[in-house]
Write a protein that holds these residues in place. Structure first.
Motif, PDB file in Angstrom:
ATOM      1  N   GLN A 128      -1.655   9.886   0.184  1.00 37.43           N
ATOM      2  CA  GLN A 128      -1.428   9.248   1.471  1.00 37.43           C
ATOM      3  C   GLN A 128      -1.848   7.768   1.414  1.00 37.43           C
ATOM      4  O   GLN A 128      -2.794   7.409   0.696  1.00 37.43           O
ATOM      5  CB  GLN A 128      -2.223   9.958   2.565  1.00 37.43           C
ATOM      6  CG  GLN A 128      -1.725  11.364   2.876  1.00 37.43           C
ATOM      7  CD  GLN A 128      -0.296  11.355   3.390  1.00 37.43           C
ATOM      8  OE1 GLN A 128       0.066  10.583   4.273  1.00 37.43           O
ATOM      9  NE2 GLN A 128       0.542  12.218   2.811  1.00 37.43           N
ATOM     10  N   PRO A 129      -1.158   6.899   2.170  1.00 33.10           N
ATOM     11  CA  PRO A 129      -1.530   5.484   2.182  1.00 33.10           C
ATOM     12  C   PRO A 129      -2.988   5.231   2.549  1.00 33.10           C
ATOM     13  O   PRO A 129      -3.598   4.279   2.059  1.00 33.10           O
ATOM     14  CB  PRO A 129      -0.588   4.882   3.232  1.00 33.10           C
ATOM     15  CG  PRO A 129       0.602   5.779   3.219  1.00 33.10           C
ATOM     16  CD  PRO A 129       0.061   7.156   2.956  1.00 33.10           C
ATOM     17  N   GLU A 130      -3.552   6.097   3.402  1.00 38.45           N
ATOM     18  CA  GLU A 130      -4.950   5.900   3.804  1.00 38.45           C
ATOM     19  C   GLU A 130      -5.889   5.955   2.603  1.00 38.45           C
ATOM     20  O   GLU A 130      -6.887   5.228   2.527  1.00 38.45           O
ATOM     21  CB  GLU A 130      -5.361   6.956   4.829  1.00 38.45           C
ATOM     22  CG  GLU A 130      -4.675   6.826   6.181  1.00 38.45           C
ATOM     23  CD  GLU A 130      -3.243   7.366   6.179  1.00 38.45           C
ATOM     24  OE1 GLU A 130      -2.827   7.988   5.174  1.00 38.45           O
ATOM     25  OE2 GLU A 130      -2.546   7.158   7.194  1.00 38.45           O
ATOM     26  N   ALA A 131      -5.583   6.842   1.646  1.00 41.36           N
ATOM     27  CA  ALA A 131      -6.425   6.968   0.451  1.00 41.36           C
ATOM     28  C   ALA A 131      -6.336   5.706  -0.401  1.00 41.36           C
ATOM     29  O   ALA A 131      -7.344   5.232  -0.938  1.00 41.36           O
ATOM     30  CB  ALA A 131      -5.997   8.189  -0.361  1.00 41.36           C
ATOM     31  N   ILE A 132      -5.130   5.147  -0.513  1.00 41.55           N
ATOM     32  CA  ILE A 132      -4.944   3.910  -1.280  1.00 41.55           C
ATOM     33  C   ILE A 132      -5.628   2.751  -0.567  1.00 41.55           C
ATOM     34  O   ILE A 132      -6.228   1.882  -1.216  1.00 41.55           O
ATOM     35  CB  ILE A 132      -3.446   3.613  -1.468  1.00 41.55           C
ATOM     36  CG1 ILE A 132      -2.806   4.700  -2.326  1.00 41.55           C
ATOM     37  CG2 ILE A 132      -3.237   2.243  -2.096  1.00 41.55           C
ATOM     38  CD1 ILE A 132      -3.313   4.739  -3.753  1.00 41.55           C
ATOM     39  N   GLU A 133      -5.584   2.745   0.755  1.00 38.98           N
ATOM     40  CA  GLU A 133      -6.240   1.678   1.528  1.00 38.98           C
ATOM     41  C   GLU A 133      -7.743   1.679   1.251  1.00 38.98           C
ATOM     42  O   GLU A 133      -8.351   0.609   1.077  1.00 38.98           O
ATOM     43  CB  GLU A 133      -5.969   1.875   3.010  1.00 38.98           C
ATOM     44  CG  GLU A 133      -6.449   0.736   3.900  1.00 38.98           C
ATOM     45  CD  GLU A 133      -5.606  -0.524   3.750  1.00 38.98           C
ATOM     46  OE1 GLU A 133      -6.199  -1.595   3.488  1.00 38.98           O
ATOM     47  OE2 GLU A 133      -4.376  -0.435   3.875  1.00 38.98           O
ATOM     48  N   ILE A 183       0.842  -1.205   0.000  1.00 39.82           N
ATOM     49  CA  ILE A 183       0.000   0.000   0.000  1.00 39.82           C
ATOM     50  C   ILE A 183       0.875   1.251   0.000  1.00 39.82           C
ATOM     51  O   ILE A 183       0.593   2.232  -0.713  1.00 39.82           O
ATOM     52  CB  ILE A 183      -0.949  -0.002   1.210  1.00 39.82           C
ATOM     53  CG1 ILE A 183      -2.012  -1.087   1.059  1.00 39.82           C
ATOM     54  CG2 ILE A 183      -1.597   1.368   1.401  1.00 39.82           C
ATOM     55  CD1 ILE A 183      -2.961  -0.893  -0.103  1.00 39.82           C
ATOM     56  N   ALA A 184       1.960   1.242   0.781  1.00 41.99           N
ATOM     57  CA  ALA A 184       2.861   2.394   0.823  1.00 41.99           C
ATOM     58  C   ALA A 184       3.495   2.631  -0.552  1.00 41.99           C
ATOM     59  O   ALA A 184       3.642   3.780  -0.993  1.00 41.99           O
ATOM     60  CB  ALA A 184       3.940   2.177   1.877  1.00 41.99           C
ATOM     61  N   ALA A 185       3.856   1.543  -1.237  1.00 40.76           N
ATOM     62  CA  ALA A 185       4.446   1.679  -2.573  1.00 40.76           C
ATOM     63  C   ALA A 185       3.429   2.245  -3.564  1.00 40.76           C
ATOM     64  O   ALA A 185       3.763   3.107  -4.386  1.00 40.76           O
ATOM     65  CB  ALA A 185       4.958   0.326  -3.055  1.00 40.76           C
ATOM     66  N   ALA A 186       2.188   1.772  -3.487  1.00 43.02           N
ATOM     67  CA  ALA A 186       1.138   2.293  -4.376  1.00 43.02           C
ATOM     68  C   ALA A 186       0.858   3.765  -4.083  1.00 43.02           C
ATOM     69  O   ALA A 186       0.624   4.556  -5.004  1.00 43.02           O
ATOM     70  CB  ALA A 186      -0.130   1.465  -4.216  1.00 43.02           C
TER      71      ALA A 186
END
Length: 217
Positions: free
Chosen positions: A40-45, A30-33
């Motif tokens: 922010q990672p939260e948005a990808i999550e 998720i951090a890589a995406a």
């Protein structure tokens, strides 16, 4: 030998339950995406959970987030599973029992090869005890494509009617296996591998169908 010759296992949530290693791997991906998209990672999550409900596997979902399988493999190749990786109860004894019946063992997983091997070692399941390991590194189309199952059968040199697939996802593990003519057994937290072992044995030991010779006109 008039019985099944090969039992194929999915890896995560079949032989090895999800745990801290699963969350560690997911967070790294998720951090890589997030870095790819500059968010922010939260948005990808959030995007992951929406897409995951519509896609057949986590690997397909990561691809939907803009990471190709090679990038996911690279992330996991650099990752240590860490502590807390355990096999499902009695997995070692079950595998040993199958080997004593002269049944071959295979892993058919969407995990990358090195990550799959590290998980097996961490769970005290020797990768060398498996005759065949088919990972996402070995195929162009991972599960639920039948390609992974076909490759496992090819590498062990058996027909589909001589093999059983054991997995925790009907759509990803069992449907494609059945489409090839393999036996299929679903496991879950409530119906674990140990709980369903007698059923697995009955599938393995059931006599193979006798082929009826075709009459020549």
């Amino acid at each position: 030998m008039n019985q099944k010759s090969l039992v194929c296992f999915d890896l995560e949530d079949t032989l090895i339950p999800s745990g801290p290693h699963t969350r560690r791997a997911h967070s790294a991906i998720i951090a890589a995406a997030a870095a790819v998209h500059g968010v922010q990672p939260e948005a990808i999550e959030r995007r992951f959970h929406v897409a995951r409900a519509k896609l057949p596997s986590a690997l397909a979902t990561y691809s939907n987030l803009g990471l190709d399988p090679g990038e996911v493999r690279g992330i996991l190749d650099r990752l240590d599973p860490g502590p807390g990786v355990d096999a499902v109860p009695h997995a070692g004894l079950i595998l040993q029992c199958l080997q004593e019946l002269n049944v071959g063992l295979a892993i058919v997983t969407n995990a990358p090869c090195q990550w799959a091997r590290r998980l097996l070692y961490a769970a005290k399941l020797d990768p060398a005890s498996f005759n065949v390991i088919v990972s996402s590194c070995d195929v162009s189309s991972p599960k639920p494509s039948p390609e992974s199952f076909e490759l496992a059968l090819q590498r062990f040199d058996v027909g589909a009617n001589q093999a059983v697939m054991v997995g925790d996802r009907d759509d990803v593990d069992l449907v494609p296996a059945r489409s090839l003519g393999m036996g299929a057994l679903l496991v879950s937290e409530q119906a674990s591998l140990a709980v369903r072992f007698v059923e697995l044995l009955s599938m393995v030991l059931a006599p193979l169908p006798t082929e009826v010779p075709r009459s020549v006109p």
